[in-house]
Write a protein that holds these residues in place. Structure first.
Motif, PDB file in Angstrom:
ATOM      1  N   HIS A  15       4.282 -30.240  -8.772  1.00 16.74           N
ATOM      2  CA  HIS A  15       5.292 -29.185  -8.748  1.00 16.74           C
ATOM      3  C   HIS A  15       6.669 -29.730  -9.124  1.00 16.74           C
ATOM      4  CE1 HIS A  15       2.051 -27.286  -6.462  1.00 16.74           C
ATOM      5  NE2 HIS A  15       2.552 -26.165  -6.928  1.00 16.74           N
ATOM      6  N   GLY A  16       6.963 -30.942  -8.706  1.00 12.08           N
ATOM      7  CA  GLY A  16       8.224 -31.569  -9.082  1.00 12.08           C
ATOM      8  C   GLY A  16       8.322 -31.787 -10.573  1.00 12.08           C
ATOM      9  N   VAL A  17       7.249 -32.260 -11.184  1.00 13.03           N
ATOM     10  CA  VAL A  17       7.251 -32.511 -12.629  1.00 13.03           C
ATOM     11  C   VAL A  17       7.329 -31.192 -13.396  1.00 13.03           C
ATOM     12  CG1 VAL A  17       5.904 -33.443 -14.557  1.00 13.03           C
ATOM     13  CG2 VAL A  17       6.029 -34.703 -12.402  1.00 13.03           C
ATOM     14  N   VAL A  18       6.585 -30.208 -12.942  1.00  8.32           N
ATOM     15  CA  VAL A  18       6.548 -28.914 -13.635  1.00  8.32           C
ATOM     16  C   VAL A  18       7.923 -28.237 -13.644  1.00  8.32           C
ATOM     17  CG1 VAL A  18       5.622 -26.560 -13.420  1.00  8.32           C
ATOM     18  CG2 VAL A  18       4.100 -28.512 -13.307  1.00  8.32           C
ATOM     19  N   VAL A  19       8.700 -28.462 -12.609  1.00  6.40           N
ATOM     20  CA  VAL A  19      10.051 -27.892 -12.556  1.00  6.40           C
ATOM     21  C   VAL A  19      11.053 -28.831 -13.222  1.00  6.40           C
ATOM     22  CG1 VAL A  19      11.933 -27.230 -11.004  1.00  6.40           C
ATOM     23  CG2 VAL A  19       9.594 -26.515 -10.506  1.00  6.40           C
ATOM     24  N   LEU A  20      10.958 -30.095 -12.933  1.00  4.22           N
ATOM     25  CA  LEU A  20      11.968 -31.068 -13.342  1.00  4.22           C
ATOM     26  C   LEU A  20      12.006 -31.301 -14.848  1.00  4.22           C
ATOM     27  CD1 LEU A  20      14.088 -32.941 -12.073  1.00  4.22           C
ATOM     28  CD2 LEU A  20      12.352 -34.727 -12.074  1.00  4.22           C
ATOM     29  N   VAL A  21      10.859 -31.499 -15.478  1.00  2.71           N
ATOM     30  CA  VAL A  21      10.848 -31.824 -16.909  1.00  2.71           C
ATOM     31  C   VAL A  21      11.394 -30.662 -17.747  1.00  2.71           C
ATOM     32  CG1 VAL A  21       9.372 -32.404 -18.878  1.00  2.71           C
ATOM     33  CG2 VAL A  21       9.118 -33.639 -16.721  1.00  2.71           C
ATOM     34  N   PRO A  22      10.912 -29.425 -17.581  1.00  5.42           N
ATOM     35  CA  PRO A  22      11.498 -28.342 -18.378  1.00  5.42           C
ATOM     36  C   PRO A  22      12.976 -28.081 -18.051  1.00  5.42           C
ATOM     37  CG  PRO A  22       9.371 -27.681 -17.523  1.00  5.42           C
ATOM     38  CD  PRO A  22       9.733 -28.970 -16.844  1.00  5.42           C
ATOM     39  N   LEU A  23      13.364 -28.209 -16.779  1.00  7.16           N
ATOM     40  CA  LEU A  23      14.767 -28.021 -16.418  1.00  7.16           C
ATOM     41  C   LEU A  23      15.635 -29.081 -17.087  1.00  7.16           C
ATOM     42  CD1 LEU A  23      16.982 -26.619 -14.736  1.00  7.16           C
ATOM     43  CD2 LEU A  23      16.413 -28.209 -12.886  1.00  7.16           C
ATOM     44  N   THR A  24      15.197 -30.322 -17.054  1.00  4.92           N
ATOM     45  CA  THR A  24      15.931 -31.395 -17.711  1.00  4.92           C
ATOM     46  C   THR A  24      16.025 -31.127 -19.204  1.00  4.92           C
ATOM     47  OG1 THR A  24      15.153 -32.965 -16.054  1.00  4.92           O
ATOM     48  CG2 THR A  24      16.030 -33.894 -18.086  1.00  4.92           C
ATOM     49  N   ALA A  25      14.924 -30.703 -19.809  1.00  9.58           N
ATOM     50  CA  ALA A  25      14.908 -30.412 -21.241  1.00  9.58           C
ATOM     51  C   ALA A  25      15.911 -29.314 -21.585  1.00  9.58           C
ATOM     52  CB  ALA A  25      13.505 -30.016 -21.685  1.00  9.58           C
ATOM     53  N   LEU A  26      15.923 -28.253 -20.809  1.00  8.80           N
ATOM     54  CA  LEU A  26      16.844 -27.141 -21.064  1.00  8.80           C
ATOM     55  C   LEU A  26      18.300 -27.579 -20.927  1.00  8.80           C
ATOM     56  CD1 LEU A  26      17.387 -24.104 -21.528  1.00  8.80           C
ATOM     57  CD2 LEU A  26      17.209 -23.827 -19.049  1.00  8.80           C
ATOM     58  N   LEU A  27      18.613 -28.258 -19.840  1.00  6.67           N
ATOM     59  CA  LEU A  27      19.992 -28.711 -19.627  1.00  6.67           C
ATOM     60  C   LEU A  27      20.413 -29.750 -20.659  1.00  6.67           C
ATOM     61  CD1 LEU A  27      20.106 -28.922 -15.722  1.00  6.67           C
ATOM     62  CD2 LEU A  27      20.967 -27.096 -17.213  1.00  6.67           C
ATOM     63  N   LEU A  28      19.474 -30.562 -21.095  1.00  7.71           N
ATOM     64  CA  LEU A  28      19.750 -31.558 -22.130  1.00  7.71           C
ATOM     65  C   LEU A  28      20.143 -30.880 -23.435  1.00  7.71           C
ATOM     66  CD1 LEU A  28      19.461 -34.690 -22.790  1.00  7.71           C
ATOM     67  CD2 LEU A  28      17.259 -34.041 -23.759  1.00  7.71           C
ATOM     68  N   VAL A  29      19.377 -29.888 -23.835  1.00  4.61           N
ATOM     69  CA  VAL A  29      19.671 -29.159 -25.073  1.00  4.61           C
ATOM     70  C   VAL A  29      21.023 -28.459 -24.964  1.00  4.61           C
ATOM     71  CG1 VAL A  29      18.946 -27.238 -26.536  1.00  4.61           C
ATOM     72  CG2 VAL A  29      17.263 -28.922 -25.769  1.00  4.61           C
ATOM     73  N   LEU A  30      21.257 -27.777 -23.850  1.00  3.63           N
ATOM     74  CA  LEU A  30      22.545 -27.097 -23.665  1.00  3.63           C
ATOM     75  C   LEU A  30      23.705 -28.083 -23.702  1.00  3.63           C
ATOM     76  CD1 LEU A  30      21.682 -24.533 -20.840  1.00  3.63           C
ATOM     77  CD2 LEU A  30      22.100 -24.056 -23.266  1.00  3.63           C
ATOM     78  N   SER A  31      23.525 -29.238 -23.091  1.00  2.00           N
ATOM     79  CA  SER A  31      24.585 -30.252 -23.063  1.00  2.00           C
ATOM     80  C   SER A  31      24.843 -30.837 -24.443  1.00  2.00           C
ATOM     81  CB  SER A  31      24.222 -31.376 -22.090  1.00  2.00           C
ATOM     82  OG  SER A  31      24.169 -30.890 -20.778  1.00  2.00           O
ATOM     83  N   ALA A  32      23.799 -30.966 -25.239  1.00  3.02           N
ATOM     84  CA  ALA A  32      23.969 -31.506 -26.589  1.00  3.02           C
ATOM     85  C   ALA A  32      24.633 -30.503 -27.515  1.00  3.02           C
ATOM     86  CB  ALA A  32      22.622 -31.930 -27.156  1.00  3.02           C
ATOM     87  N   LEU A  33      24.365 -29.223 -27.303  1.00  6.06           N
ATOM     88  CA  LEU A  33      24.902 -28.195 -28.195  1.00  6.06           C
ATOM     89  C   LEU A  33      26.310 -27.753 -27.822  1.00  6.06           C
ATOM     90  CD1 LEU A  33      21.729 -25.953 -28.652  1.00  6.06           C
ATOM     91  CD2 LEU A  33      22.685 -27.605 -30.273  1.00  6.06           C
ATOM     92  N   ALA A  34      26.663 -27.837 -26.562  1.00  6.32           N
ATOM     93  CA  ALA A  34      27.958 -27.326 -26.107  1.00  6.32           C
ATOM     94  C   ALA A  34      28.735 -28.423 -25.372  1.00  6.32           C
ATOM     95  CB  ALA A  34      27.756 -26.122 -25.198  1.00  6.32           C
ATOM     96  N   PRO A  35      29.793 -28.934 -25.973  1.00  6.62           N
ATOM     97  CA  PRO A  35      30.582 -29.984 -25.315  1.00  6.62           C
ATOM     98  C   PRO A  35      31.112 -29.575 -23.939  1.00  6.62           C
ATOM     99  CG  PRO A  35      31.183 -29.829 -27.628  1.00  6.62           C
ATOM    100  CD  PRO A  35      30.260 -28.677 -27.339  1.00  6.62           C
ATOM    101  N   ALA A  36      31.440 -28.307 -23.756  1.00 12.78           N
ATOM    102  CA  ALA A  36      31.938 -27.854 -22.451  1.00 12.78           C
ATOM    103  C   ALA A  36      30.848 -27.987 -21.391  1.00 12.78           C
ATOM    104  CB  ALA A  36      32.422 -26.409 -22.534  1.00 12.78           C
ATOM    105  N   VAL A  37      29.623 -27.679 -21.762  1.00 11.87           N
ATOM    106  CA  VAL A  37      28.499 -27.836 -20.836  1.00 11.87           C
ATOM    107  C   VAL A  37      28.271 -29.318 -20.570  1.00 11.87           C
ATOM    108  CG1 VAL A  37      26.022 -27.469 -20.533  1.00 11.87           C
ATOM    109  CG2 VAL A  37      27.426 -25.682 -21.563  1.00 11.87           C
ATOM    110  N   ARG A  38      28.361 -30.132 -21.630  1.00  9.31           N
ATOM    111  CA  ARG A  38      28.160 -31.572 -21.471  1.00  9.31           C
ATOM    112  C   ARG A  38      29.158 -32.160 -20.486  1.00  9.31           C
ATOM    113  NH1 ARG A  38      27.579 -33.205 -26.509  1.00  9.31           N
ATOM    114  NH2 ARG A  38      29.792 -33.398 -26.973  1.00  9.31           N
ATOM    115  N   ARG A  39      30.400 -31.753 -20.582  1.00 10.42           N
ATOM    116  CA  ARG A  39      31.422 -32.279 -19.662  1.00 10.42           C
ATOM    117  C   ARG A  39      31.067 -31.990 -18.206  1.00 10.42           C
ATOM    118  NH1 ARG A  39      34.663 -30.832 -24.002  1.00 10.42           N
ATOM    119  NH2 ARG A  39      35.080 -28.734 -23.257  1.00 10.42           N
TER     120      ARG A  39
END
Length: 157
Positions: A15-39
């Motif tokens: 359950h930790g992996v199923v939540v953690l990996v996709p959440l990390t992936a989503l936040l990673l993409v958002l952080s890479a695309l939007a500098p304000a999110v990255r900050r």
């Protein structure tokens, strides 16, 4: 670790992996695309990626321990085991891109800029790693559901 309070550890850890990996992936993409999110989220993304890299092989090992209870695993279980073993590589890819985001963030904190081309490359890497990790998570979960519940039950979910 094979059990927690009598339950197979894999069924809890997954359950930790199923939540953690996709959440990390989503936040990673958002952080890479939007500098304000990255900050705002770069350190959280990096921490989640580290936890994912640690938790994924622990979960896979617990799954292999659980699979040893089945003397003749079926094709669906063998597929799930094989896919589960490779998931750590996707988690590592998320961590590598997260560390690149941290580096970009530190350059920006010092008043610099990583430039348009490196920023575009970072966004592409984040998209590829994020999508790949999400798809892998789905594939492993689907194969696990098929191994436990059968093809008919898994396809009706």
């Amino acid at each position: 670790m094979s059990t927690v309070n009598g339950l197979p550890a894999h069924v809890l850890l997954v359950h930790g992996v199923v939540v953690l990996v996709p959440l990390t992936a989503l936040l990673l993409v958002l952080s890479a695309l939007a500098p304000a999110v990255r900050r705002r989220l770069v350190w959280l993304v990096a921490a989640l990626a580290v936890v994912g890299v640690v938790l994924t092989p622990i979960t896979a090992d617990a799954g292999e321990t659980l699979a040893e209870r089945f003397p003749a695993p079926g094709e669906a279980l063998r597929t799930h085991i094989d896919l589960g073993r490779t998931t750590v590589y996707f988690a590592v890819a998320l961590l590598v891109v997260a560390l690149l985001l941290v580096a970009a963030h530190l350059v920006e904190l010092r008043g610099g800029s990583i430039g348009r081309a490196p920023a575009a490359l970072l966004a592409i890497l984040a998209l590829v790693a994020g999508i790949a990790a999400g798809v892998q998570c789905y594939r492993v979960g689907d194969s696990g559901a098929r191994a436990v519940w059968g093809v008919e039950a898994a396809s009706s979910l």
